[in-house]
Scaffold this motif. Structure first.
Motif, mmCIF file in Angstrom:
data_model
loop_
_atom_site.group_PDB
_atom_site.id
_atom_site.type_symbol
_atom_site.label_atom_id
_atom_site.label_comp_id
_atom_site.label_asym_id
_atom_site.label_seq_id
_atom_site.Cartn_x
_atom_site.Cartn_y
_atom_site.Cartn_z
ATOM 1 N N MET A 15 0.831 -1.210 0.000
ATOM 2 C CA MET A 15 0.000 0.000 0.000
ATOM 3 C C MET A 15 0.864 1.258 0.000
ATOM 4 O O MET A 15 0.559 2.241 -0.686
ATOM 5 C CB MET A 15 -0.937 -0.011 1.213
ATOM 6 N N LEU A 16 1.946 1.235 0.758
ATOM 7 C CA LEU A 16 2.859 2.379 0.799
ATOM 8 C C LEU A 16 3.486 2.621 -0.571
ATOM 9 O O LEU A 16 3.556 3.769 -1.042
ATOM 10 C CB LEU A 16 3.950 2.119 1.844
ATOM 11 N N SER A 17 3.924 1.570 -1.240
ATOM 12 C CA SER A 17 4.520 1.698 -2.570
ATOM 13 C C SER A 17 3.504 2.245 -3.573
ATOM 14 O O SER A 17 3.835 3.095 -4.404
ATOM 15 C CB SER A 17 5.041 0.338 -3.047
ATOM 16 N N GLY A 18 2.272 1.756 -3.485
ATOM 17 C CA GLY A 18 1.235 2.239 -4.399
ATOM 18 C C GLY A 18 0.963 3.719 -4.239
ATOM 19 O O GLY A 18 0.823 4.456 -5.221
ATOM 20 N N GLY A 19 0.900 4.190 -3.001
ATOM 21 C CA GLY A 19 0.676 5.611 -2.762
ATOM 22 C C GLY A 19 1.808 6.459 -3.306
ATOM 23 O O GLY A 19 1.578 7.540 -3.883
ATOM 24 N N ALA A 20 3.057 5.995 -3.147
ATOM 25 C CA ALA A 20 4.213 6.746 -3.642
ATOM 26 C C ALA A 20 4.215 6.821 -5.164
ATOM 27 O O ALA A 20 4.517 7.879 -5.749
ATOM 28 C CB ALA A 20 5.495 6.087 -3.143
ATOM 29 N N LEU A 21 3.875 5.731 -5.841
ATOM 30 C CA LEU A 21 3.809 5.737 -7.307
ATOM 31 C C LEU A 21 2.720 6.684 -7.801
ATOM 32 O O LEU A 21 2.911 7.404 -8.798
ATOM 33 C CB LEU A 21 3.555 4.317 -7.819
ATOM 34 N N PHE A 22 1.584 6.690 -7.130
ATOM 35 C CA PHE A 22 0.500 7.581 -7.524
ATOM 36 C C PHE A 22 0.911 9.044 -7.339
ATOM 37 O O PHE A 22 0.585 9.902 -8.161
ATOM 38 C CB PHE A 22 -0.756 7.285 -6.704
ATOM 39 N N LEU A 23 1.632 9.323 -6.274
ATOM 40 C CA LEU A 23 2.114 10.680 -6.028
ATOM 41 C C LEU A 23 3.035 11.140 -7.153
ATOM 42 O O LEU A 23 2.928 12.282 -7.641
ATOM 43 C CB LEU A 23 2.845 10.727 -4.688
ATOM 44 N N ALA A 24 3.923 10.255 -7.603
ATOM 45 C CA ALA A 24 4.821 10.596 -8.711
ATOM 46 C C ALA A 24 4.032 10.836 -9.999
ATOM 47 O O ALA A 24 4.318 11.771 -10.750
ATOM 48 C CB ALA A 24 5.844 9.472 -8.909
ATOM 49 N N GLY A 25 3.043 10.014 -10.253
ATOM 50 C CA GLY A 25 2.236 10.178 -11.458
ATOM 51 C C GLY A 25 1.472 11.475 -11.479
ATOM 52 O O GLY A 25 1.332 12.117 -12.540
ATOM 53 N N SER A 26 0.966 11.908 -10.335
ATOM 54 C CA SER A 26 0.222 13.172 -10.277
ATOM 55 C C SER A 26 1.126 14.348 -10.625
ATOM 56 O O SER A 26 0.706 15.303 -11.291
ATOM 57 C CB SER A 26 -0.395 13.364 -8.890
#
Length: 515
Positions: free
Chosen positions: A117-128
């Motif tokens: 879950m932590l990795s997913g949130g970080a990837l989404f932050l980069a994409g935004s």
């Protein structure tokens, strides 16, 4: 229960024993809310993409040919947004989500639900960040794919986290919290679109950049949640697992039986650690495989995913202006949020089957009504819009449809797959469920605008047929799972009139895989 463990062996009383009576403690509420917040990023993306793709400033920057076509005097009312690159902006997220969810099924067994879950949130932050700074279509697609990786990771891990942490008696409500946050994210995105649409030239950048806010919430939340007892036992951390279970059940709670059942189930999973996907081919796992494919397939074929994404486009099609089209999407999101709240209160009382069936019938009737209105009042005599009262009627029917979906298929799509799989295939099963759903979402978001152009109002009749089929399927083949401990879930399949013929072969299949 796995390996004939105690939860199954002790019969009906055991089936509704320790976990069914589990208390709702403050630690389990806080932990589950933090995990459920992963739905924010998926929901925000669903809401923001549809609104941005009809903003004139966005179209002028990246898709000027669409804007030119919209202003054409003889443009078909159903074909205003028919552009494959425009739909690729939306759909690219889903194909990335498919790949990441399959990877997450293996990673989660090694590092746990919390780390995924932590990795997913970080990837989404980069994409935004990439999307907000986009200078060309390539940057848009790259940003969308990073968002997709984030969605795939969190959608695979968060529902399992919720199912494994919550008390069985209230598992439906806790797992449905993921969908609540998903809808909350959609609402936040549509409200953001409503205000940023007024900013000339760069309002779309604000909408896409604000995706970083829910991503930050997910990252921070994931930092503070412990891993689930099942995941900790699977990685050999039994003492930490017992402490985690004691904390979420209450310091004075007797967790002996529940912890013993978790350990027995996980021990069998460890003995059969290799070949979870291969194991699904065995006859004893046939019922899991069917549901693994059927639930995400039917979920996407309700048509709700494309309606959620393209609601502003649909409302522009029937004649609303840009601001009113986004406002209509806001209204749908509010209705959806309210229906999910209601569903959370009744899912563990009325049961999964009742909500599936009631929601299916209501969705079917609403889609017939929308198709009838569009057939009779849009595109007649070459008109590019429909009369205002009929356009408002479409909005009203869409609200009823959204409420029916939010009461049933919306939250249950996450609740049922997260609870029906035994632990030895749980990660693989959830990964397959999420991957199938995202794959179908990719296909639908890529072709929906073209189908709307080609089929016109009949596109809604297409979805009516699928809603009819899936409602009949659920009535016939889905057993009731409310209140059943995860480790005793095989019992409900063994009691089903059809699936019991396969359950007896599960032990043999597991033994074959051990050889």
């Amino acid at each position: 229960m796995a390996a004939g463990g105690s939860a199954a062996a002790d019969g009906g009383d055991r089936l509704h024993g320790y976990a069914a009576g589990g208390r709702v403690t403050l630690p389990v509420v806080i932990t589950c809310l933090m995990a459920a917040s992963c739905g924010l990023i998926f929901g925000y993306d669903i809401g923001v993409s549809g609104g941005v793709t009809q903003m004139e400033s966005f179209l002028e920057k990246f898709f000027p040919e669409v804007l030119t076509g919209m202003k054409g005097a003889k443009r078909d009312a159903y074909c205003k947004y028919d552009n494959q690159m425009l739909t690729a902006f939306t759909s690219s997220l889903y194909i990335a989500g498919v790949l990441s969810s399959l990877v997450a099924s293996r990673v989660t067994r090694s590092v746990g639900r919390q780390a995924v879950m932590l990795s997913g949130g970080a990837l989404f932050l980069a994409g935004s960040a990439v999307n907000a700074a986009a200078l060309n279509i390539a940057m848009l697609i790259i940003g969308r794919m990073l968002l997709g990786f984030g969605v795939g990771f969190t959608a695979q891990a968060a529902p399992l986290y919720l199912a494994e942490t919550s008390p069985a008696r209230w598992r439906g409500a806790f797992t449905a919290a993921y969908h609540f946050f998903l809808v909350l994210g959609t609402l936040a995105a549509t409200v953001a679109n409503y205000f940023t649409n007024r900013i000339p030239g760069w309002g779309w950048r604000v909408s896409l950049g604000l995706a970083g806010v829910p991503a930050t919430v997910v990252v921070v939340g994931a930092l503070f949640v412990p891993d689930t007892p099942s995941s900790l036992v699977l990685r050999g951390e039994n003492d930490m697992a017992r402490a985690s279970l004691q904390r979420i059940r209450g310091l004075d709670a007797d967790i002996g039986d529940e912890f013993k059942d978790i350990v027995v189930a996980v021990e069998e999973a460890r003995r059969n650690d290799e070949g979870a996907f291969q194991r699904l081919k065995g006859k004893g796992y046939r019922h899991y495989l069917v549901m693994m494919v059927a639930i995400p397939t039917f979920f996407d074929l309700t048509g709700m995913i494309v309606i959620s994404v393209f609601a502003p486009v649909l409302f522009r099609t029937v004649g609303f202006g840009s601001q009113k089209a986004i406002l209509g999407s806001v209204i749908l999101s509010v209705v959806n949020l309210g229906s999910v709240v209601v569903s959370g209160f009744v899912v563990d009382r009325a049961g999964r089957r009742f909500l599936f069936l009631a929601g299916g019938v209501a969705m079917l009737l609403c889609q017939v009504g929308v198709a009838w209105m569009l057939a009779g009042h849009l595109g007649r005599k070459n008109a590019t819009t429909m009369a205002r009262n009929y356009a408002e009627g479409v909005l009203a029917l869409m609200c009823l449809y959204t409420f029916s979906f939010g009461m049933s298929w919306g939250p249950l799509k996450w609740v049922v797959p997260s609870e029906i799989y035994p632990v030895e295939i749980r990660s693989a099963g959830q990964a397959m469920t999420v991957s199938i759903a995202l794959c179908l979402s990719f296909a639908q978001t890529q072709v929906f605008i073209s189908l709307l152009c080609a089929m016109k109002y009949a596109i809604f009749l297409f979805y009516v047929g699928w809603v009819l089929v899936m409602t009949a399927f659920m009535a016939t083949f889905l057993p009731e799972t409310k209140g059943v401990p995860l480790e005793a879930m095989r019992t409900v399949w063994a009691q089903h009139w059809y699936w019991r013929r396969f359950v007896g072969d599960a032990k043999q299949d597991r033994q074959v895989n051990c050889l």
